[in-house]
Design a protein around this motif. Structure first.
Motif: not given
Length: 424
Positions: A65-72, A85-87, A91-92, A122-126
């Protein structure tokens, strides 16, 4: 030989060496007695997570289980994980929500549980996570100031980790008492895992005082509220000696070094000798391009320090110091514009591209340049100096039709540069 096809092939060999499945297949942690929670962060995070899910399932290790955070635009197929997805690079609000989702995913864990952190560039901004007293707007202003400063990535991350609730090991601390295994795809010179995405699960020894010294030494101007926070004790990041990190494990599973070695092997197989200058080159992009041009000229004209034909490979992360009205392009096209001015009239063809498929904020990974690039710009009615003055390297290579647009690659091991020097 089709020189551009040859250089493109080397790029794809470098990217393939960082393929998520290949990178992860031999490093799966043991199955825990309790839950397996995956947190994947970065521009290649969705592909990493998809590969991990498949490998974990094939090993008979049960559900994750879990979460993935990536760029649009960088999402990939998944099974049981939530992909957000995020900027990037600024960051946004979506990133703010994604950060909260990551914290929620690791809440209430026990010593029997395992957190697998899949971390890439890329994780710093995401994952924006402004500390108490600061807002998303403050973190956005910080990112813009750092991106415009020309500071190397290590300096930017050292500063960013002191203005966050998640960077600098703070996410790993939030996972306790569960064990955290961090599998890192390095996009930073030197492959220090604490620098990748500002180290959400990997603390380091860079103190708040060190960050302040970097700011002052380099003359970096930060927003007053941000600067006031860094000057306060509240900004101090956790120490690697903190007991909350005991039992955690960190491994770099892919890097620029491995990718450059794969590209060199591909070149040798094609009958072209290859040399790797370094996988950790930093500095102002245009200046680094000029230095590479000087090396290429020396090879072409005097046969030193290498004999032509040869392909010269390098990696790392250069920077671009932005002016008041910056144009278009990222560090790879800026590098090439500097290179092209220095190889005019020389039998050299080059490709510089970001291994994640995007150079800066445009649609290209980089571009091609050769000994005729400057002449072709003039023939098209353009003064090459104008593109330099406007900080518009993208525009220069767009005019020439020499942009390199492979699309998102699903990985990120920093910049890839290949310079083919022919026999005169």
């Amino acid at each position: 030989m089709d020189k551009r096809a040859f250089l493109s092939d080397l790029f794809h060999a470098a990217v393939a060496a960082a393929d998520p499945r290949e990178a992860l297949k031999d490093v799966l942690p043991p199955k825990p007695k309790g839950r397996t929670v995956v947190v994947a962060i970065g521009k290649g995070a969705a592909q990493l997570a998809a590969a991990f899910e498949d490998l974990w399932e094939e090993a008979g290790n049960g559900p994750v289980e879990g979460v993935v955070v990536t760029r649009y635009g960088y999402a990939a197929p998944w099974k049981s994980l939530t992909v957000l997805e995020a900027a990037h690079p600024v960051p946004d609000e979506a990133g703010l929500s994604a950060t909260q989702a990551v914290f929620d995913a690791v809440k209430g864990l026990t010593p029997a549980d395992l957190v697998v952190a899949l971390v890439c560039g890329g994780g710093s901004a995401l994952l924006p996570a402004p500390p108490e007293g600061l807002t998303l707007e403050d973190e956005q202003a910080l990112n813009r100031a750092l991106l415009a400063s020309g500071a190397p990535i290590g300096v930017m991350n050292a500063i960013r980790k002191h203005v966050s609730r998640i960077k600098g090991g703070r996410l790993a601390a939030a996972c306790g008492p569960a064990q955290v295994v961090s599998l890192v795809v390095s996009d930073v010179p030197g492959d220090d895992p604490a620098q990748v995405a500002s180290g959400p699960t990997v603390p380091d020894w860079v103190s708040r005082q060190d960050a302040l010294a970097m700011i002052r030494t380099r003359g970096i101007t930060l927003p007053p509220k941000v600067m006031a926070h860094i000057e306060s004790d509240a900004a101090s990041a956790p120490s690697p000696m903190d007991s909350v990190f005991e039992g955690n494990a960190v491994r770099v599973v892919a890097s620029a070094r491995l990718s450059l070695e794969a590209a060199a092997a591909r070149a040798e197989a094609a009958g072209i000798p290859a040399v790797i200058l370094s996988d950790a080159i930093e500095g102002e992009a245009a200046d680094v391009g000029s230095v590479h041009a000087a090396i290429a000229r020396e090879v072409a004209r005097r046969g030193r320090p290498f004999k032509a034909p040869v392909v010269i490979l390098s990696g790392g992360e250069t920077t671009v110091t932005l002016g008041d009205e910056p144009g278009r392009g990222g560090r790879n096209t800026a590098f090439l514009l500097g290179l092209a001015q220095g190889i005019e009239g020389v039998s050299v063809t080059a490709l510089a591209a970001d291994t994640d498929g995007i150079d800066g904020t445009e649609d290209n990974a980089g571009a091609f340049a050769d000994g005729q690039s400057m002449a072709r710009l003039r023939e098209a009615g353009h003064d090459p100096r104008g593109f330099v003055q406007r900080q518009d390297p993208y525009g220069a290579f767009e005019v020439l039709g020499d942009l390199f647009v492979p699309g998102p690659t699903g990985t990120n091991v920093n910049d890839f540069r290949a310079i083919l020097v022919d026999v005169a």
